[in-house]
Scaffold this motif. Structure first.
Motif, PDB file in Angstrom:
ATOM      1  N   HIS A  49       0.300   7.628   0.234  1.00 42.94           N
ATOM      2  CA  HIS A  49      -0.858   8.510   0.107  1.00 42.94           C
ATOM      3  C   HIS A  49      -2.171   7.745   0.335  1.00 42.94           C
ATOM      4  CE1 HIS A  49      -0.248   6.869  -3.968  1.00 42.94           C
ATOM      5  NE2 HIS A  49      -1.562   6.914  -4.071  1.00 42.94           N
ATOM      6  N   ASN A  50      -2.195   6.441  -0.009  1.00 38.92           N
ATOM      7  CA  ASN A  50      -3.397   5.641   0.265  1.00 38.92           C
ATOM      8  C   ASN A  50      -3.581   5.432   1.765  1.00 38.92           C
ATOM      9  OD1 ASN A  50      -4.016   5.347  -2.437  1.00 38.92           O
ATOM     10  ND2 ASN A  50      -2.845   3.447  -2.653  1.00 38.92           N
TER      11      ASN A  50
ATOM     12  N   TYR B 257      -4.829   8.618   3.271  1.00 35.68           N
ATOM     13  CA  TYR B 257      -6.233   8.833   2.951  1.00 35.68           C
ATOM     14  C   TYR B 257      -7.143   7.977   3.833  1.00 35.68           C
ATOM     15  CZ  TYR B 257     -10.606   8.697   0.302  1.00 35.68           C
ATOM     16  OH  TYR B 257     -11.930   8.756  -0.057  1.00 35.68           O
ATOM     17  N   LYS B 258      -6.745   6.709   4.035  1.00 36.06           N
ATOM     18  CA  LYS B 258      -7.542   5.824   4.889  1.00 36.06           C
ATOM     19  C   LYS B 258      -7.579   6.323   6.329  1.00 36.06           C
ATOM     20  CE  LYS B 258      -6.667   1.695   2.092  1.00 36.06           C
ATOM     21  NZ  LYS B 258      -5.995   0.373   2.050  1.00 36.06           N
TER      22      LYS B 258
ATOM     23  N   ASP C 234       0.855  -1.186   0.000  1.00 33.44           N
ATOM     24  CA  ASP C 234       0.000   0.000   0.000  1.00 33.44           C
ATOM     25  C   ASP C 234       0.889   1.233   0.000  1.00 33.44           C
ATOM     26  OD1 ASP C 234      -2.233   1.499  -0.051  1.00 33.44           O
ATOM     27  OD2 ASP C 234      -3.107   0.746   1.808  1.00 33.44           O
ATOM     28  N   HIS C 235       0.528   2.216  -0.793  1.00 33.90           N
ATOM     29  CA  HIS C 235       1.341   3.418  -0.899  1.00 33.90           C
ATOM     30  C   HIS C 235       1.015   4.405   0.212  1.00 33.90           C
ATOM     31  CE1 HIS C 235       3.079   2.384  -4.810  1.00 33.90           C
ATOM     32  NE2 HIS C 235       1.895   1.880  -5.124  1.00 33.90           N
TER      33      HIS C 235
END
Length: 267
Positions: A169-170, A173-174, A166-167
């Motif tokens: 920025h993801n 965001y989560k 998972d990056h």
């Protein structure tokens, strides 16, 4: 050609040895490993069949010294017994095939298939529980219990560029979505005061900016906005919120109109 377009080719099966009875023998893994390493010009073992009147035949296997000494560091049992069972409710056979090599012939030689015999007995090779076998089993258990991954201290920085699940920025965001979902509702009057203060600075806002300013759940914020604001559906401020007319108190600068002086006034 695709797999569906490959034509089916009938091949001849040589049944010359179809009536020959053969044994299917299951051996321990350590014997199979030794036999795979053994060259083709040595004896791998001797099979002994002892027949006693009125009793089942006793079958035993003794591995050759040449096989045992292939890897002197690994000690394996030499003598084994073979438990025999008769095949009655199954029809099993042993087959072999010969793949022809490349040739310059116009019509290449086809693959040859042979039936080597019909399985009449199954045998399972079992070692005797002597000291050699118990040591071998203990070593096997130790190897299985060792962890696949080990902690290793590094003296220098190691740069490994591996794909991540998972990056960043993801993940951010989560986390932000989780935080927004857990926002507590403030008092309605307090939220209205924050909105009025914001609209004193700008006349139009979108919902995302108002959520950041008030830090309220978006559903709760929209309920309050519907009471004190209008939602623009047309350009140039489409999808923007604006205070209702009764709540607008914008500060406007009064422009002073300068009138030119006449000749009569100058006297």
């Amino acid at each position: 050609m695709s797999k569906q377009e490959i034509p089916h080719v009938d091949k001849e099966l040589d049944l010359s040895n179809a009536g020959r009875g053969v044994w299917l023998v299951k051996v321990p893994k350590y014997i199979a490993n030794k036999w795979e390493k053994a060259p083709g010009n040595i004896d791998v073992g001797k099979l002994k069949i002892s027949k006693i009147p009125g009793q089942k035949a006793q079958v035993s296997l003794a591995l050759s010294d040449a096989v045992i000494n292939l890897d002197p560091a690994e000690k394996i049992p030499k003598d084994h017994r073979l438990d025999v069972s008769v095949v009655t409710k199954q029809t099993l056979g042993v087959f072999s095939h010969v793949v022809p090599g490349k040739s310059d012939e116009v019509v290449p030689e086809s693959e040859k298939l042979f039936m080597e015999g019909r399985i009449v007995q199954k045998l399972e090779c079992r070692p005797y529980a002597d000291n050699c076998y118990m040591k071998l089993k203990l070593e096997s258990i130790k190897r299985a219990s060792q962890p696949v991954r080990k902690v290793q201290s590094l003296e220098k920085i190691v740069h490994n560029y591996k794909p991540v699940s998972d990056h960043k920025h993801n993940i951010e965001y989560k986390e932000r979505k989780k935080t927004e979902g857990k926002k507590a509702r403030d008092d309605k009057n307090a939220v209205q005061d924050m909105l009025f203060n914001a609209f004193e600075k700008h006349q139009y806002y979108n919902i995302k900016d108002l959520v950041k300013i008030t830090k309220q759940p978006i559903g709760y914020l929209k309920e309050i906005l519907k009471e004190v604001c209008d939602y623009n559906m047309k350009n140039p401020h489409k999808n923007m919120w604006e205070l209702k007319k009764e709540y607008r108190h914008y500060k406007t600068e009064e422009k002073k109109e300068e009138t030119p002086l006449s000749d009569s006034d100058s006297n």
